[in-house]
Design an enzyme around this catalytic site. Structure first.
Site, PDB file in Angstrom:
ATOM      1  N   MET A   1       0.931  -1.217  -0.034  1.00 54.86           N
ATOM      2  CA  MET A   1       0.233  -0.042   0.118  1.00 54.86           C
ATOM      3  C   MET A   1       1.019   1.293   0.102  1.00 54.86           C
ATOM      4  SD  MET A   1      -2.802   1.042   2.600  1.00 54.86           S
ATOM      5  CE  MET A   1      -3.904   2.418   2.525  1.00 54.86           C
TER       6      MET A   1
ATOM      7  N   GLU B   1       5.191   2.208   8.907  1.00 56.59           N
ATOM      8  CA  GLU B   1       4.597   1.139   8.463  1.00 56.59           C
ATOM      9  C   GLU B   1       3.706   0.538   9.747  1.00 56.59           C
ATOM     10  OE1 GLU B   1       6.923  -1.347   6.079  1.00 56.59           O
ATOM     11  OE2 GLU B   1       6.828  -0.148   4.401  1.00 56.59           O
TER      12      GLU B   1
ATOM     13  N   GLU C   1       5.905 -13.175 -13.041  1.00 54.68           N
ATOM     14  CA  GLU C   1       5.310 -11.918 -12.438  1.00 54.68           C
ATOM     15  C   GLU C   1       3.992 -11.719 -12.732  1.00 54.68           C
ATOM     16  OE1 GLU C   1       5.557  -9.400 -10.298  1.00 54.68           O
ATOM     17  OE2 GLU C   1       7.359  -9.053  -9.719  1.00 54.68           O
TER      18      GLU C   1
END
Length: 272
Positions: free
Chosen positions: A1, A9, A58
């Site tokens: 985020m 954090e 990925e």
């Protein structure tokens, strides 16, 4: 985020939960770690030693072929709780567990509303390996803003494509809020039937971009700059309010008394 620069954090997690995150000192490095972590791996990133890493798949969902040198991380300690759970994601075609983005669309929604735009909701289509960001605006956007849809798309793109939350967004589908943007079937239907083949695209050249989309050329991958686009699926400016297309659904297409009769007899006729 995407957090603000220099934001802690652990403090942010505490704000989300409404209580402080419990932390303990690490064993071998001068950091604190979550007291309830499943596994803690401690060490230092080497400044002068590299090893080959990869290839790893990925989130676009394709096999990777290249390895590249990355800084070595010598491990100095591993601590873990009893019966620890190690989450592992193997990236592949959608939908996979690495196809995330909910926090990014929440941030984008905040930014668009903060700019005074009548945005109802935002969503990543996870079936698009999040290459499609869906933005819905309130049905009365045309009366509220008194601008054409191309200008609205331009304002949205100038916000989405320049912020950290939209860094990995190459394509936006812009719809009105009669579309359930969490339902991929409705999104595909809206895109197919509402975007004009010629006037339905608003382009944003050379915007900051993630380098993992397989259609990017070598220069775009190395410069992290590529074109982005908004597909304009808005209808409000094309029709007067009482003539705008309405979904041809059971609720919209039949008188109320017939709807009641059908629903009251649905199970007696053997339907679930």
């Amino acid at each position: 985020m995407p957090l603000p620069e220099n934001a802690d954090e652990s403090h942010f997690v505490g704000a989300l939960f409404g209580e402080a995150l419990q932390v303990v000192p690490a064993e071998t490095v001068d950091l604190v770690v979550s007291a309830t972590a499943e596994i803690v791996i401690e060490g230092h990133i080497a400044l002068d030693e590299q090893v080959m890493e990869g290839p790893m798949n990925e989130y676009p969902g394709y096999n990777a072929f290249d390895a590249s040198p990355k800084p070595l991380f010598p491990v100095s300690a591993v601590t873990y709780r009893d019966d620890a759970i190690l989450p592992v994601v193997a990236a592949g075609p959608p939908v996979e567990e690495d196809h995330t983005g909910t926090m990014h669309v929440a941030e984008i929604l905040y930014q668009l509303r903060d700019a005074g735009l009548p945005v109802a909701s935002t969503w990543f289509s996870y079936e698009s390996a999040p290459h499609w960001l869906i933005v819905s605006v309130r049905a009365e956007w045309h009366e509220t803003l008194n601008i054409h849809s191309g200008e609205l798309a331009r304002r949205i793109g100038d916000i989405v494509f320049t912020g950290k939350a939209g860094f990995g967004v190459p394509k936006v589908l812009l719809v009105e809020d009669d579309i359930d943007i969490t339902d991929v079937n409705e999104v595909v239907w809206a895109f197919a039937t509402r975007a004009h083949p010629e006037q339905g695209e608003v382009h944003f050249p050379a915007k900051p971009t993630a380098a993992l989309s397989v259609y990017l050329d070598e220069q775009e991958q190395h410069t992290y700059r590529a074109g982005k686009v908004i597909y304009n699926c808005l209808l409000a400016e094309l029709f007067p309010p009482d003539k705008r297309p309405v979904k041809g659904t059971f609720e919209n297409g039949w008188p109320a008394d017939i709807q009641r009769r059908v629903l009251s007899n649905w199970r007696p006729h053997g339907y679930r």
